[in-house]
Scaffold this motif. Sequence first.
Motif, PDB file in Angstrom:
ATOM      1  N   SER A 152       0.836  -1.187   0.000  1.00  0.00           N
ATOM      2  CA  SER A 152       0.000   0.000   0.000  1.00  0.00           C
ATOM      3  C   SER A 152       0.876   1.245   0.000  1.00  0.00           C
ATOM      4  O   SER A 152       1.999   1.246   0.508  1.00  0.00           O
ATOM      5  N   LEU A 153       0.356   2.313  -0.570  1.00  0.00           N
ATOM      6  CA  LEU A 153       1.050   3.599  -0.542  1.00  0.00           C
ATOM      7  C   LEU A 153       0.994   4.254   0.825  1.00  0.00           C
ATOM      8  O   LEU A 153       1.891   4.997   1.209  1.00  0.00           O
ATOM      9  N   GLU A 154      -0.046   3.983   1.552  1.00  0.00           N
ATOM     10  CA  GLU A 154      -0.352   4.747   2.752  1.00  0.00           C
ATOM     11  C   GLU A 154       0.660   4.496   3.862  1.00  0.00           C
ATOM     12  O   GLU A 154       1.077   3.367   4.109  1.00  0.00           O
ATOM     13  N   GLY A 155       1.066   5.584   4.496  1.00  0.00           N
ATOM     14  CA  GLY A 155       1.875   5.487   5.697  1.00  0.00           C
ATOM     15  C   GLY A 155       3.364   5.350   5.491  1.00  0.00           C
ATOM     16  O   GLY A 155       4.107   5.164   6.453  1.00  0.00           O
ATOM     17  N   HIS A 156       3.846   5.437   4.252  1.00  0.00           N
ATOM     18  CA  HIS A 156       5.279   5.240   3.994  1.00  0.00           C
ATOM     19  C   HIS A 156       5.997   6.521   3.583  1.00  0.00           C
ATOM     20  O   HIS A 156       7.232   6.534   3.560  1.00  0.00           O
ATOM     21  N   GLY A 157       5.261   7.549   3.208  1.00  0.00           N
ATOM     22  CA  GLY A 157       5.900   8.783   2.754  1.00  0.00           C
ATOM     23  C   GLY A 157       6.765   8.566   1.527  1.00  0.00           C
ATOM     24  O   GLY A 157       7.873   9.099   1.416  1.00  0.00           O
ATOM     25  N   HIS A 158       6.244   7.799   0.567  1.00  0.00           N
ATOM     26  CA  HIS A 158       7.027   7.413  -0.603  1.00  0.00           C
ATOM     27  C   HIS A 158       7.389   8.607  -1.495  1.00  0.00           C
ATOM     28  O   HIS A 158       6.674   9.613  -1.548  1.00  0.00           O
ATOM     29  N   VAL A 159       8.490   8.446  -2.202  1.00  0.00           N
ATOM     30  CA  VAL A 159       8.817   9.281  -3.354  1.00  0.00           C
ATOM     31  C   VAL A 159       8.477   8.428  -4.575  1.00  0.00           C
ATOM     32  O   VAL A 159       9.047   7.348  -4.768  1.00  0.00           O
ATOM     33  N   VAL A 160       7.531   8.879  -5.387  1.00  0.00           N
ATOM     34  CA  VAL A 160       6.867   8.040  -6.379  1.00  0.00           C
ATOM     35  C   VAL A 160       7.293   8.412  -7.790  1.00  0.00           C
ATOM     36  O   VAL A 160       7.420   9.597  -8.133  1.00  0.00           O
ATOM     37  N   ARG A 201       5.444  11.947  -0.628  1.00  0.00           N
ATOM     38  CA  ARG A 201       6.102  13.236  -0.438  1.00  0.00           C
ATOM     39  C   ARG A 201       6.384  13.937  -1.765  1.00  0.00           C
ATOM     40  O   ARG A 201       6.398  15.167  -1.843  1.00  0.00           O
ATOM     41  N   HIS A 202       6.607  13.146  -2.801  1.00  0.00           N
ATOM     42  CA  HIS A 202       6.907  13.718  -4.115  1.00  0.00           C
ATOM     43  C   HIS A 202       6.496  12.712  -5.182  1.00  0.00           C
ATOM     44  O   HIS A 202       6.673  11.499  -4.999  1.00  0.00           O
ATOM     45  N   VAL A 203       5.953  13.203  -6.290  1.00  0.00           N
ATOM     46  CA  VAL A 203       5.613  12.354  -7.431  1.00  0.00           C
ATOM     47  C   VAL A 203       6.264  12.942  -8.678  1.00  0.00           C
ATOM     48  O   VAL A 203       6.091  14.127  -8.979  1.00  0.00           O
ATOM     49  N   GLY A 246      18.747   4.640 -15.468  1.00  0.00           N
ATOM     50  CA  GLY A 246      19.690   5.688 -15.821  1.00  0.00           C
ATOM     51  C   GLY A 246      19.050   6.941 -16.356  1.00  0.00           C
ATOM     52  O   GLY A 246      19.735   7.825 -16.875  1.00  0.00           O
ATOM     53  N   GLY A 247      17.730   7.044 -16.252  1.00  0.00           N
ATOM     54  CA  GLY A 247      17.023   8.224 -16.733  1.00  0.00           C
ATOM     55  C   GLY A 247      15.896   8.615 -15.818  1.00  0.00           C
ATOM     56  O   GLY A 247      16.074   9.417 -14.896  1.00  0.00           O
ATOM     57  N   ALA A 248      14.711   8.040 -16.058  1.00  0.00           N
ATOM     58  CA  ALA A 248      13.540   8.383 -15.240  1.00  0.00           C
ATOM     59  C   ALA A 248      13.714   7.947 -13.794  1.00  0.00           C
ATOM     60  O   ALA A 248      13.312   8.657 -12.863  1.00  0.00           O
ATOM     61  N   LEU A 249      14.297   6.762 -13.583  1.00  0.00           N
ATOM     62  CA  LEU A 249      14.501   6.259 -12.222  1.00  0.00           C
ATOM     63  C   LEU A 249      15.721   6.925 -11.616  1.00  0.00           C
ATOM     64  O   LEU A 249      16.842   6.806 -12.136  1.00  0.00           O
ATOM     65  N   ARG A 250      15.500   7.636 -10.506  1.00  0.00           N
ATOM     66  CA  ARG A 250      16.569   8.395  -9.871  1.00  0.00           C
ATOM     67  C   ARG A 250      16.717   7.997  -8.406  1.00  0.00           C
ATOM     68  O   ARG A 250      15.781   7.451  -7.796  1.00  0.00           O
ATOM     69  N   PRO A 251      17.872   8.281  -7.812  1.00  0.00           N
ATOM     70  CA  PRO A 251      18.060   7.979  -6.393  1.00  0.00           C
ATOM     71  C   PRO A 251      16.987   8.647  -5.537  1.00  0.00           C
ATOM     72  O   PRO A 251      16.563   9.769  -5.805  1.00  0.00           O
ATOM     73  N   GLY A 252      16.552   7.939  -4.503  1.00  0.00           N
ATOM     74  CA  GLY A 252      15.543   8.458  -3.592  1.00  0.00           C
ATOM     75  C   GLY A 252      14.135   8.022  -3.915  1.00  0.00           C
ATOM     76  O   GLY A 252      13.259   8.081  -3.050  1.00  0.00           O
ATOM     77  N   MET A 253      13.893   7.594  -5.150  1.00  0.00           N
ATOM     78  CA  MET A 253      12.557   7.099  -5.516  1.00  0.00           C
ATOM     79  C   MET A 253      12.338   5.722  -4.898  1.00  0.00           C
ATOM     80  O   MET A 253      13.154   4.819  -5.081  1.00  0.00           O
ATOM     81  N   SER A 254      11.225   5.578  -4.191  1.00  0.00           N
ATOM     82  CA  SER A 254      10.981   4.326  -3.471  1.00  0.00           C
ATOM     83  C   SER A 254       9.801   3.530  -4.008  1.00  0.00           C
ATOM     84  O   SER A 254       9.689   2.327  -3.744  1.00  0.00           O
TER      85      SER A 254
END
Length: 246
Positions: free
Chosen positions: A32-40, A60-62, A155-163
């Motif tokens: 679930s997305l809820e409760g994790h504070g994901h970077v999407v 937190r960020h999409v 190496g493009g769209a997927l960046r560090p910090g995205m969970s």
Amino acid sequence: RKDSTDALVIKEILDPEHGSAYDYHGDEFDFSLEGHGHVVLDIGAHIGVFTRYALSKGARHVTAYEPEPSNAAILRRNATPRIKNSGDRSVEIHESAVAQGNAGMKKLVRARNRNERTHNTWRHSLEKYSQYEDKSTNQEQLLTRYDVSTTPFFGGALRPGMSYVKMDSEGAELDILLSTEASNPDSWLDVTHLVFEWSFTKERRVNIFHEAIKNLKDAGFRVTYEGQGAWWDTETNILWPYHNDH
């Protein structure tokens, strides 16, 4: 949009009876997305329904990617009000397709309308993966194609910090998930959650689906899947038995 398939997208994500297609509550684990504070990372963002859903669940960020211009315009309108009222949450929008390989320009094929009364807004895809064909050489029966920018996933769209990654790219996910990078844990950087739609209408061989699943397991993911189908079949001659994705 009136008389369009937009309502089907909304129902898929906000179905009051069955819940979101992108949440999973099973015996093994809760997804679930809820409760994790994901970077999407939202690949195939369409008009922004999932982007708004993710923010409503505490993301937190999409970062949203949508290549079709009219969809991207509505995505911007739908996402902008959420930015203004979301405190430290934010949205970043890219009018681009995401695919395996190098950045560049590719042809996007506009989906054929379901009928004269329903405008098809959610089956546009890169030409390589399109399920539609020109019906004749008559100009009125030709599909609409136009150039769009493409961004590589790894190496493009997927960046560090995205969970959290949501991938619904009308067939482009096939080559991404079947790539050698997909089996390497390091390729996925900080991703802990991945949800994707596998397009059986583009690749009907069930064993190819299992190859993608093996890649994800090799990368360290626990994998579950839902829907109608012969998921257990791994022989090379087994084909997806339905005329559409389930």
